[in-house]
Design an enzyme around this catalytic site. Structure first.
Site, PDB file in Angstrom:
ATOM      1  N   GLY A 139      65.103 111.064  -7.582  1.00 35.48           N
ATOM      2  CA  GLY A 139      66.384 110.810  -8.228  1.00 35.48           C
ATOM      3  C   GLY A 139      67.505 111.088  -7.245  1.00 35.48           C
ATOM      4  CB  SER A 140      69.280 114.197  -6.322  1.00 31.55           C
ATOM      5  OG  SER A 140      69.857 114.447  -7.594  1.00 31.55           O
ATOM      6  CD1 TRP A 164      65.610 108.709 -13.877  1.00 30.33           C
ATOM      7  CD2 TRP A 164      65.896 108.784 -16.091  1.00 30.33           C
ATOM      8  NE1 TRP A 164      64.890 109.776 -14.351  1.00 30.33           N
ATOM      9  CE2 TRP A 164      65.052 109.856 -15.700  1.00 30.33           C
ATOM     10  CE3 TRP A 164      66.211 108.629 -17.444  1.00 30.33           C
ATOM     11  CZ2 TRP A 164      64.515 110.749 -16.625  1.00 30.33           C
ATOM     12  CZ3 TRP A 164      65.684 109.527 -18.352  1.00 30.33           C
ATOM     13  CH2 TRP A 164      64.854 110.572 -17.940  1.00 30.33           C
ATOM     14  CB  ILE A 165      66.482 100.873 -14.882  1.00 31.69           C
ATOM     15  CG1 ILE A 165      65.583 101.337 -13.737  1.00 31.69           C
ATOM     16  CG2 ILE A 165      67.244  99.603 -14.511  1.00 31.69           C
ATOM     17  CD1 ILE A 165      66.316 101.815 -12.507  1.00 31.69           C
ATOM     18  N   GLY A 347      84.706 121.977 -38.526  1.00 34.12           N
ATOM     19  CA  GLY A 347      83.475 121.459 -39.126  1.00 34.12           C
ATOM     20  C   GLY A 347      83.403 119.948 -39.110  1.00 34.12           C
ATOM     21  CD  GLU A 370      76.508 104.747 -10.687  1.00 33.68           C
ATOM     22  OE1 GLU A 370      76.252 104.752  -9.476  1.00 33.68           O
ATOM     23  OE2 GLU A 370      76.366 103.746 -11.401  1.00 33.68           O
TER      24      GLU A 370
END
Length: 390
Positions: A139-140, A164-165, A347, A370
């Protein structure tokens, strides 16, 4: 559903054409997005018809050349369009930013023939894109990707999984980064892959805490064959192409964050003006007034930051550090502001009858996509301290 207090943001736009564009966007928002946004998000309905309308209206290709179907608009204008869309429905704002990101590689690094062939459909022909960089184990650390493209005559054969598209399974085309050579950043190449290519499939969408109307899914590449004519840039240039796209994409996420934050401020202000306690409007209580003032100040600061970075980009100056700063500040601010909006509503803010709780859930993802905000801090610090720093 309680009526919100959304008011148009006063904007200082560079041209009359830009002002007309913002008017068009606000008209689309009022007619096509705002009336059913809460129901659509609760039902996880993907607004394909809205994206088709945006494409027909010229709003999905704003920062790209007019000769290929784009709008030839500066980023300063494009990002304010994204902010307006995100304030109405983050699914649409993020989707517009992701589509723009998916077009970036071809528009910036494709040959003239590739751009003439593909960009008109991508920018104004109703086609929707997605960007495929992350993977289940990278990922990163995107340079550690394992998806591989192997040369086979005049074709490339792609195997692997992307994760994660955004728009996974609903997009018409994917900008895909795959390994074609050695380990690390130098061995990565970019490809433009049609969604209907044999061997390409999407998993079931992820179940997310927010942004329900925007499908996020893994993509599986099982012997996906694409011709060399769909390779973007040179072999091994893909990671540089990806980083260039992410600098611009981070500004899109910053604009989305400001949009969500602005919507939360509007909701909180309307509630303070309408709710009465102890015989008077709660807007009379100084503690709550100060909270609202701080929220609005953070929105204005975030907007100024992303616009300053956009103007650097528009004038051809380096803007990577400023883009990272904008993404970092705006998304962190959106998280604080939406949390405070829920608190101000008490609330009511914790119920789905009011949109404040949705804004809070949606803001969280903007600190992650991103490049996480921890990555943004690394980018900023590296730029400040020099390339030799780690």
């Amino acid at each position: 559903m309680p009526e919100t207090g959304h008011q148009p943001v006063e904007r200082h736009l560079p041209t009359e054409e830009a002002r007309d564009l913002l008017s068009l966007v606000r008209d689309v928002v009022q007619r096509e997005i705002a009336p059913t946004v809460n129901e659509d998000e609760q039902a996880a309905r993907f607004p394909r018809e809205v994206f088709a309308l945006l494409s027909r209206s010229g709003l999905l290709g704003l920062p790209y050349p007019e000769e290929f179907g784009g709008g030839d608009q500066p980023y300063e204008v494009y990002l304010q369009v994204v902010e307006e869309l995100a304030a109405a429905r983050l699914t649409v704002g993020v989707g517009t930013s992701v589509h723009t990101l998916a077009c970036h590689a071809l528009a910036g690094f494709g040959t003239k023939e590739q751009r003439a062939t593909h960009l008109p459909g991508m920018l104004g022909g109703g086609r929707l894109g997605a960007y495929c960089l992350s993977e289940p184990t990278s990922g990163s650390d995107a340079a550690a990707m394992r998806t591989r493209a192997a040369r086979d005559g005049d074709d490339w054969v792609i195997d692997g999984t992307k994760a994660w598209i955004t728009h996974g399974g609903v997009a018409d085309f994917y900008t895909v980064l795959a390994r074609t050579g050695e380990e690390g950043a130098a061995g990565i190449t970019a490809f433009l892959v049609p969604a209907d290519t044999p061997g390409l499939s999407a998993a079931k969408p992820e179940r997310k805490m927010g942004l329900s109307g925007s499908p996020t899914a893994q993509l599986h590449f099982d012997g996906v064959r694409v011709p060399d004519s769909r390779r973007i840039g040179e072999e091994g240039q893909g990671f540089r192409i990806a980083l260039a796209a992410l600098d611009s994409g981070r500004l899109g996420i910053a604009a989305c964050a400001v949009g969500v934050a602005q919507a939360a401020v509007d909701e909180a202000r309307a509630f303070l003006q309408s709710r009465r306690q102890f015989g008077r409007p709660i807007a009379d209580f100084q503690g709550l007034r100060f909270m609202l003032a701080d929220m609005a100040t953070q929105v204005e600061a975030g907007r100024s930051l992303y616009l300053a970075a956009a103007r650097l980009r528009d004038t051809g100056q380096p803007f990577g550090r400023q883009a990272a700063m904008a993404k970092l500040f705006c998304s962190d601010a959106a998280m604080r502001i939406t949390t405070d909006a829920v608190q101000l509503l008490g609330g009511y803010g914790y119920t789905s009858d009011f949109p404040a709780e949705r804004y809070m859930r949606e803001a969280k993802v903007l600190q992650i996509v991103e490049g996480t905000n921890q990555i943004q801090r690394m980018v900023v610090a590296r730029d400040l301290l020099g390339p030799e720093s780690r």
